[in-house]
Design a protein around this motif. Structure first.
Motif, PDB file in Angstrom:
ATOM      1  N   PHE A  97       0.827  -1.197   0.000  1.00 56.18           N
ATOM      2  CA  PHE A  97       0.000   0.000   0.000  1.00 56.18           C
ATOM      3  C   PHE A  97       0.869   1.259   0.000  1.00 56.18           C
ATOM      4  CE2 PHE A  97      -2.439  -3.364   2.017  1.00 56.18           C
ATOM      5  CZ  PHE A  97      -3.693  -3.247   1.438  1.00 56.18           C
ATOM      6  N   ASP A  98       0.323   2.345  -0.563  1.00 59.96           N
ATOM      7  CA  ASP A  98       1.045   3.617  -0.509  1.00 59.96           C
ATOM      8  C   ASP A  98       0.685   4.369   0.769  1.00 59.96           C
ATOM      9  OD1 ASP A  98      -1.428   4.889  -0.895  1.00 59.96           O
ATOM     10  OD2 ASP A  98      -1.071   5.297  -3.020  1.00 59.96           O
ATOM     11  N   GLU A  99       1.219   5.589   0.915  1.00 61.08           N
ATOM     12  CA  GLU A  99       1.012   6.359   2.146  1.00 61.08           C
ATOM     13  C   GLU A  99      -0.458   6.703   2.381  1.00 61.08           C
ATOM     14  OE1 GLU A  99       3.120   6.950  -0.215  1.00 61.08           O
ATOM     15  OE2 GLU A  99       5.128   6.852   0.662  1.00 61.08           O
TER      16      GLU A  99
ATOM     17  N   ARG B 237      -0.686  -0.476  -4.233  1.00 61.21           N
ATOM     18  CA  ARG B 237       0.309  -0.186  -5.267  1.00 61.21           C
ATOM     19  C   ARG B 237       0.116  -1.235  -6.372  1.00 61.21           C
ATOM     20  NH1 ARG B 237       4.341   3.161  -2.834  1.00 61.21           N
ATOM     21  NH2 ARG B 237       4.439   2.968  -0.552  1.00 61.21           N
ATOM     22  N   GLU B 238      -0.455  -0.833  -7.477  1.00 61.59           N
ATOM     23  CA  GLU B 238      -0.782  -1.788  -8.530  1.00 61.59           C
ATOM     24  C   GLU B 238       0.445  -2.458  -9.118  1.00 61.59           C
ATOM     25  OE1 GLU B 238      -3.274  -0.001 -11.443  1.00 61.59           O
ATOM     26  OE2 GLU B 238      -4.886   0.472 -10.032  1.00 61.59           O
ATOM     27  N   SER B 239       1.594  -1.792  -9.005  1.00 61.90           N
ATOM     28  CA  SER B 239       2.811  -2.357  -9.578  1.00 61.90           C
ATOM     29  C   SER B 239       3.433  -3.444  -8.702  1.00 61.90           C
ATOM     30  CB  SER B 239       3.846  -1.251  -9.805  1.00 61.90           C
ATOM     31  OG  SER B 239       4.191  -0.632  -8.566  1.00 61.90           O
ATOM     32  N   PHE B 240       3.025  -3.517  -7.435  1.00 60.31           N
ATOM     33  CA  PHE B 240       3.626  -4.513  -6.539  1.00 60.31           C
ATOM     34  C   PHE B 240       3.127  -5.899  -6.903  1.00 60.31           C
ATOM     35  CE2 PHE B 240       3.897  -6.818  -2.423  1.00 60.31           C
ATOM     36  CZ  PHE B 240       5.281  -6.796  -2.317  1.00 60.31           C
TER      37      PHE B 240
ATOM     38  N   ASN C 160      -0.085  -7.576  -5.705  1.00 56.80           N
ATOM     39  CA  ASN C 160      -1.316  -6.861  -6.034  1.00 56.80           C
ATOM     40  C   ASN C 160      -1.754  -7.076  -7.473  1.00 56.80           C
ATOM     41  OD1 ASN C 160      -1.380  -5.817  -3.442  1.00 56.80           O
ATOM     42  ND2 ASN C 160      -0.356  -3.917  -4.008  1.00 56.80           N
ATOM     43  N   ARG C 161      -0.921  -7.705  -8.285  1.00 56.34           N
ATOM     44  CA  ARG C 161      -1.272  -7.962  -9.677  1.00 56.34           C
ATOM     45  C   ARG C 161      -2.266  -9.116  -9.740  1.00 56.34           C
ATOM     46  NH1 ARG C 161       5.014  -7.972 -11.669  1.00 56.34           N
ATOM     47  NH2 ARG C 161       5.506  -5.858 -10.920  1.00 56.34           N
ATOM     48  N   PRO C 162      -3.278  -9.023 -10.600  1.00 61.57           N
ATOM     49  CA  PRO C 162      -4.333 -10.046 -10.637  1.00 61.57           C
ATOM     50  C   PRO C 162      -3.818 -11.474 -10.723  1.00 61.57           C
ATOM     51  CG  PRO C 162      -4.960  -8.172 -11.991  1.00 61.57           C
ATOM     52  CD  PRO C 162      -3.539  -7.911 -11.544  1.00 61.57           C
ATOM     53  N   ALA C 163      -2.768 -11.712 -11.504  1.00 55.76           N
ATOM     54  CA  ALA C 163      -2.283 -13.082 -11.698  1.00 55.76           C
ATOM     55  C   ALA C 163      -1.702 -13.688 -10.430  1.00 55.76           C
ATOM     56  CB  ALA C 163      -1.224 -13.109 -12.799  1.00 55.76           C
ATOM     57  N   PHE C 164      -1.292 -12.826  -9.482  1.00 57.58           N
ATOM     58  CA  PHE C 164      -0.600 -13.325  -8.290  1.00 57.58           C
ATOM     59  C   PHE C 164      -1.400 -13.153  -7.002  1.00 57.58           C
ATOM     60  CE2 PHE C 164       3.005 -12.036 -11.132  1.00 57.58           C
ATOM     61  CZ  PHE C 164       3.458 -13.324 -11.401  1.00 57.58           C
ATOM     62  N   ARG C 165      -2.604 -12.630  -7.093  1.00 61.98           N
ATOM     63  CA  ARG C 165      -3.360 -12.335  -5.868  1.00 61.98           C
ATOM     64  C   ARG C 165      -3.745 -13.585  -5.097  1.00 61.98           C
ATOM     65  NH1 ARG C 165      -7.249  -7.262  -7.765  1.00 61.98           N
ATOM     66  NH2 ARG C 165      -5.547  -5.705  -7.882  1.00 61.98           N
ATOM     67  N   ASP C 166      -3.824 -14.712  -5.754  1.00 59.52           N
ATOM     68  CA  ASP C 166      -4.171 -15.962  -5.071  1.00 59.52           C
ATOM     69  C   ASP C 166      -2.955 -16.851  -4.862  1.00 59.52           C
ATOM     70  OD1 ASP C 166      -6.898 -15.333  -4.897  1.00 59.52           O
ATOM     71  OD2 ASP C 166      -7.259 -16.053  -6.931  1.00 59.52           O
ATOM     72  N   ALA C 167      -1.767 -16.275  -4.956  1.00 57.42           N
ATOM     73  CA  ALA C 167      -0.543 -17.071  -4.789  1.00 57.42           C
ATOM     74  C   ALA C 167      -0.479 -17.679  -3.393  1.00 57.42           C
ATOM     75  CB  ALA C 167       0.679 -16.198  -5.045  1.00 57.42           C
ATOM     76  N   LYS C 168      -0.052 -18.930  -3.328  1.00 58.14           N
ATOM     77  CA  LYS C 168       0.156 -19.625  -2.058  1.00 58.14           C
ATOM     78  C   LYS C 168       1.636 -19.877  -1.792  1.00 58.14           C
ATOM     79  CE  LYS C 168      -4.253 -19.946  -1.305  1.00 58.14           C
ATOM     80  NZ  LYS C 168      -4.873 -19.036  -0.310  1.00 58.14           N
ATOM     81  N   ILE C 169       2.472 -19.631  -2.809  1.00 61.30           N
ATOM     82  CA  ILE C 169       3.920 -19.817  -2.689  1.00 61.30           C
ATOM     83  C   ILE C 169       4.589 -18.495  -3.042  1.00 61.30           C
ATOM     84  CG2 ILE C 169       5.947 -21.097  -3.473  1.00 61.30           C
ATOM     85  CD1 ILE C 169       3.992 -23.327  -4.394  1.00 61.30           C
ATOM     86  N   LEU C 170       5.502 -18.054  -2.203  1.00 63.41           N
ATOM     87  CA  LEU C 170       6.233 -16.817  -2.462  1.00 63.41           C
ATOM     88  C   LEU C 170       7.704 -17.164  -2.657  1.00 63.41           C
ATOM     89  CD1 LEU C 170       5.873 -13.717  -2.643  1.00 63.41           C
ATOM     90  CD2 LEU C 170       6.473 -13.606  -0.212  1.00 63.41           C
ATOM     91  N   VAL C 171       8.246 -16.768  -3.818  1.00 62.23           N
ATOM     92  CA  VAL C 171       9.656 -17.016  -4.120  1.00 62.23           C
ATOM     93  C   VAL C 171      10.416 -15.730  -3.811  1.00 62.23           C
ATOM     94  CG1 VAL C 171      11.326 -17.766  -5.847  1.00 62.23           C
ATOM     95  CG2 VAL C 171       8.979 -18.655  -5.907  1.00 62.23           C
ATOM     96  N   THR C 172      11.148 -15.739  -2.731  1.00 58.96           N
ATOM     97  CA  THR C 172      11.743 -14.532  -2.167  1.00 58.96           C
ATOM     98  C   THR C 172      13.191 -14.355  -2.614  1.00 58.96           C
ATOM     99  OG1 THR C 172      12.604 -15.608  -0.185  1.00 58.96           O
ATOM    100  CG2 THR C 172      10.300 -14.900  -0.136  1.00 58.96           C
ATOM    101  N   ASP C 173      13.735 -13.197  -2.241  1.00 61.19           N
ATOM    102  CA  ASP C 173      15.156 -12.922  -2.450  1.00 61.19           C
ATOM    103  C   ASP C 173      15.908 -13.284  -1.169  1.00 61.19           C
ATOM    104  OD1 ASP C 173      17.540 -12.049  -3.563  1.00 61.19           O
ATOM    105  OD2 ASP C 173      16.684 -10.201  -4.355  1.00 61.19           O
ATOM    106  N   SER C 174      17.185 -12.981  -1.127  1.00 58.47           N
ATOM    107  CA  SER C 174      18.039 -13.401  -0.006  1.00 58.47           C
ATOM    108  C   SER C 174      17.661 -12.723   1.305  1.00 58.47           C
ATOM    109  CB  SER C 174      19.501 -13.109  -0.330  1.00 58.47           C
ATOM    110  OG  SER C 174      19.691 -11.732  -0.574  1.00 58.47           O
TER     111      SER C 174
END
Length: 210
Positions: A50-52, A57-60, A63-77
């Protein structure tokens, strides 16, 4: 907690390194009394999602429609580095994620996740980068995590093996935490305590309330 065995689900790529527990669960939410219907799901990565003004934030990525139901998050280090707040693991769970995959995690955070039924799986950095590529090329693609066989199958159907402590693996498969393990010995503990109280009744002890 829920047992974890086999999960096939949409995965989302989160290409931001060193997201600490204060970003996963901002401190201002830790005053909230966590209960059903009023949990930490909203707080998860709040200041990234979210913004202030409280707008998405639509770019995050989440928040993108294709990923809103994601159950797995592939993170960075170093995802989950920083403080040891267990609430960060609760926020992951309350948001609806069932598994994390990354090159490295904060050690305490990783254990807190596992204690709450969320495997935090480590793969080589090159493998993570390739997973990001696949997920960005095919938004909404699914991955499979097979805990009994300790393999992850990516969208390209490449099989990746991963390591996990046999102790932690067994608890995830059964859906039990440290307290549940202790309660499995409840009869033996109560028998021992009863004998101890009878043998040395003058020794102060905490008695179980009826």
């Amino acid at each position: 907690m829920r047992p974890f065995t086999l999960l096939t689900a949409v995965a989302a790529p989160l290409e931001i390194a060193k997201i600490d527990t204060g970003m996963i669960l901002p401190g201002r939410y830790m005053r909230r009394h966590r209960r059903p219907g009023h949990d930490y799901g909203e707080a998860f990565l709040h200041d990234l999602r979210f913004d202030e003004g409280g707008r998405l934030r639509e770019s995050f990525v989440l928040n993108r429609p294709a990923f809103r139901d994601a159950k797995i998050l592939v993170t960075d280090s170093d995802f989950g580095c920083g403080s040891s707040r267990e609430g960060a693991a609760f926020a992951v769970m309350d948001f609806g994620l069932r598994a994390l995959v990354g090159p490295s995690f904060g050690e305490i955070f990783q254990m807190n996740c596992i204690q709450n039924g969320i495997p935090a799986i480590t793969l080589a950095e090159a493998a993570i980068h390739d997973l990001w590529r696949q997920l960005k090329e095919r938004p909404g693609a699914e991955m499979t995590i097979d805990l009994p066989n300790q393999v992850l199958i990516d969208p390209d159907q490449v099989v990746h093996t991963f390591d996990i402590s046999p102790l932690r693996k067994g608890r995830l498969l059964r859906g039990i935490d440290d307290i549940d393990v202790t309660l499995e010995y409840r009869d033996a503990i109560e028998s021992f305590e009863a004998k101890r109280r009878a043998a040395i009744p003058w020794l102060p002890t905490a008695r179980r309330s009826s």
